[in-house]
Design an enzyme around this catalytic site. Structure first.
Site, short mmCIF file in Angstrom:
data_model
loop_
_atom_site.label_atom_id
_atom_site.label_comp_id
_atom_site.label_asym_id
_atom_site.label_seq_id
_atom_site.Cartn_x
_atom_site.Cartn_y
_atom_site.Cartn_z
N LYS A 223 -11.99 -4.33 6.03
CA LYS A 223 -10.93 -5.18 6.46
C LYS A 223 -9.92 -4.50 7.75
O LYS A 223 -9.78 -3.02 7.69
CB LYS A 223 -9.84 -5.60 5.61
CG LYS A 223 -10.65 -6.51 4.48
CD LYS A 223 -9.44 -7.09 3.37
CE LYS A 223 -10.17 -7.72 2.35
NZ LYS A 223 -10.29 -9.14 2.62
N HIS A 281 -10.84 -1.83 -4.86
CA HIS A 281 -10.24 -2.59 -3.89
C HIS A 281 -8.76 -1.54 -3.95
O HIS A 281 -8.33 -1.14 -3.02
CB HIS A 281 -10.09 -3.79 -3.87
CG HIS A 281 -11.32 -4.43 -4.05
ND1 HIS A 281 -12.35 -4.28 -3.32
CD2 HIS A 281 -11.66 -5.73 -4.51
CE1 HIS A 281 -13.43 -4.96 -3.45
NE2 HIS A 281 -12.88 -5.94 -4.40
C1 BG6 Z 1 -14.12 -9.31 -5.19
C2 BG6 Z 1 -13.77 -9.73 -6.56
O1 BG6 Z 1 -14.44 -8.00 -5.28
O2 BG6 Z 1 -12.97 -9.50 -4.43
C3 BG6 Z 1 -13.06 -10.95 -6.72
O3 BG6 Z 1 -14.89 -9.58 -7.40
C4 BG6 Z 1 -12.21 -11.24 -5.60
O4 BG6 Z 1 -12.68 -11.46 -7.87
C5 BG6 Z 1 -12.38 -10.89 -4.34
O5 BG6 Z 1 -11.63 -12.62 -5.52
C6 BG6 Z 1 -11.17 -10.61 -3.63
O6 BG6 Z 1 -11.62 -10.38 -2.39
P1 BG6 Z 1 -10.67 -10.93 -1.07
O7 BG6 Z 1 -11.57 -10.24 0.34
O8 BG6 Z 1 -10.74 -12.67 -1.01
O9 BG6 Z 1 -9.55 -10.37 -1.01
#
Ligand code: BG6
Length: 532
Positions: A223, A281
């Site tokens: 990102k 994340h």
């Molecule tokens: C994924 C998860 O890694 O990231 C999901 O498995 C989640 O559950 C997603 O919804 C969120 O990604 P972003 O980019 O939409 O924040």
């Protein structure tokens, strides 16, 4: 809105946009171009290929960032041919958020480079067929080219697939990172389900491939704002001196989602929010925020510093887990004005499920820079707004010389990096309200990527990361020790919760900010959750 939500912190009343100089808004020539290669997507029948991978490739192609001989082979079990696969990918790209605007003539040209191989990952003939197709494409292209494998397959077969790729000779080990033609393998999350399983998987992978060939993907690292955090921290000199315990009161990292579990109950019931969002994340965001300045913007220099942060996180203990981590699960409620069912009523979810869909965690980092500064991490499904951000909240001024402003208490300075839905950086500060006498209010200097550069210049996280893999840059990919270190942080939380299920798992109504316990968690340190 729960009573919890009502106590959260509001944003500043006045916002002043920050603009970039006109001459700097047009990106220069691209700094990277994909090297000649063939990408093989294993598990190409799945959602990821349709929703993310093919749109990312089509967009890269449209931007002229793929080598002219680039080709992609989709591998799946279904008995279809190239034409059917291409048609499906065309529909997927047209339906995607990221690449629906790819011009039709660009797609026609790109489509010729899409191939399909049918087969079962457990079957040796698949690897023979793959070798044949790859050799054919490589011979036609007439130039030395890399092989990029993408494991879009169920996590349970990551290890065996890597072993088979290696044993069949289709993805040989390259001891030297400069050895050509290169062979690289991208592995999706989740990489293991605990430190032990991640370590076991690392062991299997390291027998088949050298670490420089392994790209453990975490799409958050692709990102734009995440990368900008590095530029912000290390290409400016005024922030680094205050980036420490002397000036920072606490840090909040939020990844709030409005969606529920969607169609992924099977996976989510095994995973829950901590494995799904925190291990990867959120801890990635934390380590980039907290790490020491790397000596160079090179993969291992950056990753060394990130791992040091993870290693310095104070281990969670079962006895004190409730003071440092809060969980919740969504009940029925209102999301975007519409009634939505609760987690336990979702198809495929156990009606008695104790799987948390939201967590808030207080992390302490035992090192010189961050001693005593809490990092609050929270993520949940079915929250009121989709918002991912990192907020650095600074300390209050040590002494306020102004007369008591009966109307309000001053807000601390706050620097916020918004990752989504809108990317940008803002700084909140106190200002004087115009007029006679001194009255104060908060104002926000707001830098928005969209406004400064236009939406057209943006690339999806997958585009960034696929291109990096094509040029051999591992900076934005997790290294084996980093993945294990992150599991070490979250394992005790998961263990404590799984071993002693809360007698009454805190529940929150869909469309709210979560259980009140999450507010209490931060209030003990004199903080309040932001309301992004
Ligand atoms: C994924 C998860 O890694 O990231 C999901 O498995 C989640 O559950 C997603 O919804 C969120 O990604 P972003 O980019 O939409 O924040």
């Amino acid at each position: 809105m729960s009573s919890a939500g009502a106590t959260q912190q509001r944003d500043a009343q006045f916002a002043v946009p920050v603009r970039v100089a006109e001459s700097q808004t047009t990106p220069e020539q691209p700094l990277k171009m994909g090297e000649p290669c063939t990408m093989v997507i294993l598990g190409a029948g799945g959602d990821l290929t349709r929703r993310k991978l093919l749109p990312a490739l089509a967009h890269l192609c449209s931007d002229g960032l793929l080598h002219e001989t680039f080709a992609v082979i989709g591998v799946a079990r279904e008995d279809i041919d190239d034409a059917v696969f291409r048609k499906r990918m065309h529909d997927a790209v047209r339906a995607s958020e990221d690449a629906a605007d790819v011009p039709e003539d660009v797609w026609r040209e790109f489509e010729r480079r899409i191939h399909y191989v049918r087969g079962d990952l457990r079957d040796t003939t698949l690897y023979e067929e793959l070798t044949r197709r790859l050799s054919q494409i490589e011979a036609d292209a007439g130039a030395e080219r890399g092989r990029l494998f993408y494991l879009a397959v169920p996590p349970s077969v990551y290890g065996s697939t890597v072993q088979r790729l290696s044993a069949s000779g289709v993805a040989p080990q390259r001891a030297e990172s400069r050895a050509r033609p290169w062979v690289r393998v991208i592995i999706e999350k989740p990489f293991g389900t605990s430190r032990e399983t991640a370590r076991a998987l690392n062991r299997v992978v390291s027998e088949a491939l050298a670490e420089h060939q392994v790209y453990r993907i975490d799409h958050y690292l692709g990102k734009e704002t995440v990368q900008n955090l590095l530029v912000f921290r290390f290409a400016n000199s005024i922030f680094e001196p205050v980036w420490n315990r002397a000036h920072v009161h606490h840090v909040q990292i939020t990844a709030a989602e409005t969606v529920g579990v969607e169609h992924r109950a099977g996976y989510y019931e095994e995973s829950g929010v901590v494995r799904d969002m925190f291990q990867n994340h959120l801890l990635q965001l934390l380590s980039l925020t907290a790490m020491e300045p790397p000596t160079a913007f090179r993969a291992n220099a950056v990753r060394d510093e990130k791992v040091k942060v993870l290693d310095a996180i104070r281990p969670f203990e079962a006895a004190t887990i409730d003071q440092n981590a809060v969980r919740g699960q969504y009940n029925p409620g209102l999301s975007d004005g519409a009634y939505v069912r609760g987690y336990r009523e979702e198809p495929g979810v156990d009606p008695q499920s104790r799987v948390p869909t939201l967590a808030a965690v207080r992390v302490l980092i035992d090192n010189w820079r961050w001693q005593g500064v809490p990092f609050f991490l929270r993520s949940g499904k079915r929250m009121p707004r989709r918002a991912t951000e990192i907020a650095i909240e600074f300390r209050h001024p040590p002494h306020l010389m102004f007369p008591n402003d009966a109307a309000r208490v001053i807000q601390p300075n706050r620097l916020t990096f918004s990752l989504q839905p809108d990317e940008g950086i803002s700084l909140c500060m106190e200002i004087k309200l115009p007029g006679i006498g001194v009255r104060m209010t908060s104002a926000k200097m707001d830098f928005s990527y969209g406004e400064a550069f236009g939406e057209g210049h943006q690339h999806s996280a997958y585009e960034t990361l696929l291109l990096d893999a094509m040029v051999g840059d591992q900076t934005l990919f997790a290294r084996s020790d980093g993945v294990e270190a992150a599991w070490s942080v979250v394992d005790p939380i998961i263990g404590a919760w799984e071993n002693s299920p809360a007698p009454d798992l805190p529940r929150y109504a869909a469309g709210t900010w979560g259980p009140e316990a999450a507010d209490v968690l931060v209030a003990r340190d004199g903080a309040r959750w932001r309301r992004p």
